[in-house]
Design a protein around this motif. Sequence first.
Motif, PDB file in Angstrom:
ATOM      1  N   CYS A  11       0.836  -1.205   0.000  1.00 38.32           N
ATOM      2  CA  CYS A  11       0.000   0.000   0.000  1.00 38.32           C
ATOM      3  C   CYS A  11       0.866   1.249   0.000  1.00 38.32           C
ATOM      4  CB  CYS A  11      -0.937  -0.011   1.207  1.00 38.32           C
ATOM      5  SG  CYS A  11      -2.276  -1.216   1.117  1.00 38.32           S
ATOM      6  N   PHE A  14       2.442   1.646  -3.415  1.00 39.77           N
ATOM      7  CA  PHE A  14       1.490   2.186  -4.381  1.00 39.77           C
ATOM      8  C   PHE A  14       1.338   3.689  -4.206  1.00 39.77           C
ATOM      9  CE2 PHE A  14      -2.834   3.426  -5.581  1.00 39.77           C
ATOM     10  CZ  PHE A  14      -2.901   2.944  -6.881  1.00 39.77           C
ATOM     11  N   LEU A  49      -2.677   2.653 -13.858  1.00 38.29           N
ATOM     12  CA  LEU A  49      -2.967   1.835 -12.684  1.00 38.29           C
ATOM     13  C   LEU A  49      -3.221   0.361 -12.983  1.00 38.29           C
ATOM     14  CD1 LEU A  49      -5.392   4.219 -10.717  1.00 38.29           C
ATOM     15  CD2 LEU A  49      -2.900   4.156 -10.719  1.00 38.29           C
ATOM     16  N   ARG A  52      -0.735  -2.386 -11.971  1.00 35.92           N
ATOM     17  CA  ARG A  52      -0.522  -2.578 -10.536  1.00 35.92           C
ATOM     18  C   ARG A  52      -1.776  -3.041  -9.811  1.00 35.92           C
ATOM     19  NH1 ARG A  52       4.050   0.133  -8.186  1.00 35.92           N
ATOM     20  NH2 ARG A  52       5.414   0.914  -9.824  1.00 35.92           N
ATOM     21  N   THR A  53      -2.921  -3.020 -10.465  1.00 31.84           N
ATOM     22  CA  THR A  53      -4.169  -3.307  -9.743  1.00 31.84           C
ATOM     23  C   THR A  53      -5.042  -4.378 -10.381  1.00 31.84           C
ATOM     24  OG1 THR A  53      -5.453  -1.617 -10.931  1.00 31.84           O
ATOM     25  CG2 THR A  53      -4.238  -0.897  -8.969  1.00 31.84           C
ATOM     26  N   ARG A  56      -5.643  -7.403  -8.185  1.00 32.08           N
ATOM     27  CA  ARG A  56      -5.715  -7.193  -6.737  1.00 32.08           C
ATOM     28  C   ARG A  56      -7.164  -7.130  -6.286  1.00 32.08           C
ATOM     29  NH1 ARG A  56      -1.153  -2.704  -4.919  1.00 32.08           N
ATOM     30  NH2 ARG A  56       0.681  -3.972  -5.364  1.00 32.08           N
ATOM     31  N   ARG A  59      -9.952  -3.521  -5.906  1.00 32.90           N
ATOM     32  CA  ARG A  59      -9.310  -2.658  -6.905  1.00 32.90           C
ATOM     33  C   ARG A  59      -9.814  -1.222  -6.848  1.00 32.90           C
ATOM     34  NH1 ARG A  59      -9.083  -3.995 -13.430  1.00 32.90           N
ATOM     35  NH2 ARG A  59      -7.618  -2.323 -13.999  1.00 32.90           N
ATOM     36  N   TYR A  62      -7.817   1.303  -4.790  1.00 30.72           N
ATOM     37  CA  TYR A  62      -6.604   1.867  -5.377  1.00 30.72           C
ATOM     38  C   TYR A  62      -6.947   3.047  -6.285  1.00 30.72           C
ATOM     39  CZ  TYR A  62      -4.243  -2.287  -3.631  1.00 30.72           C
ATOM     40  OH  TYR A  62      -3.725  -3.269  -2.818  1.00 30.72           O
ATOM     41  N   TYR A  63      -8.006   2.911  -7.062  1.00 30.99           N
ATOM     42  CA  TYR A  63      -8.416   4.002  -7.948  1.00 30.99           C
ATOM     43  C   TYR A  63      -8.897   5.202  -7.129  1.00 30.99           C
ATOM     44  CZ  TYR A  63      -7.981   1.468 -12.359  1.00 30.99           C
ATOM     45  OH  TYR A  63      -7.485   0.815 -13.473  1.00 30.99           O
ATOM     46  N   LEU A 185      -5.764   3.523   2.175  1.00 32.05           N
ATOM     47  CA  LEU A 185      -5.852   2.504   1.137  1.00 32.05           C
ATOM     48  C   LEU A 185      -6.038   1.124   1.750  1.00 32.05           C
ATOM     49  CD1 LEU A 185      -5.634   1.438  -1.743  1.00 32.05           C
ATOM     50  CD2 LEU A 185      -3.130   1.616  -1.545  1.00 32.05           C
TER      51      LEU A 185
END
Length: 216
Positions: A11, A14, A49, A52-53, A56, A59, A62-63, A185
């Motif tokens: 995290c 990121f 992104l 990297r996502t 995961r 998701r 992260y956005y 996050l």
Amino acid sequence: MPTTAEHRASCDAFVAHIHLLCAEPGVRVRLSRGRGRPVEECAPMDRYLARRTAHRSGRRAYYTVASLIATAGPQAHTPGVRPDPDDGTGLMTMGADPGPHVSPVPLVEPPPAPAPPDPGAWFARPNLGATLATAVRNAGHGAERTEDLLSVLTRLSDDQLHRRLPAAVTRLLKDGVTPDWGVLLYDLVQRPYQRDQVGLRWRDAFYLATPEPRRS
């Protein structure tokens, strides 16, 4: 499957990556357009992104965090997470000509292996509840109104939380209060599976950092 410590470190990694991206104004604008939107509606963000996502869980978290960091701007870094510029220093290799008036650098022992992460250190960092408490103490936010906001945020569905969070965070940023993006996050990723636990952590952090109300 990553351990809890590895997930928390990812995290922070990121967040550091997003800070670097936001140094480019055009990228920052594209990332900021995802505020409150589901991933399916954030096509302009995918090029930055998706790698990297894509695989995961959580998701959308992260956005959402990427868009909030972009809204905050590259100056609003989490302490200790901001990527440090390379100072260009380094040891000379043995056998190289050091040039005049320069002594060769002696061979040094490799540094010891880092200690395992301390779980307590992570929970010492401010979560959303602690950040709202900071806004009450230092930025003039009304305690009761902020308490009501926190109560609403902890009860919302995940979709509604992602839609409402940008407005709350924007007000914090306007008043000089920056969330710990890495902790936020992590909590947003965990919330679909541990909603009550995340909400309790936020409420505990808020009440432990704000004065007890007066008894009438």
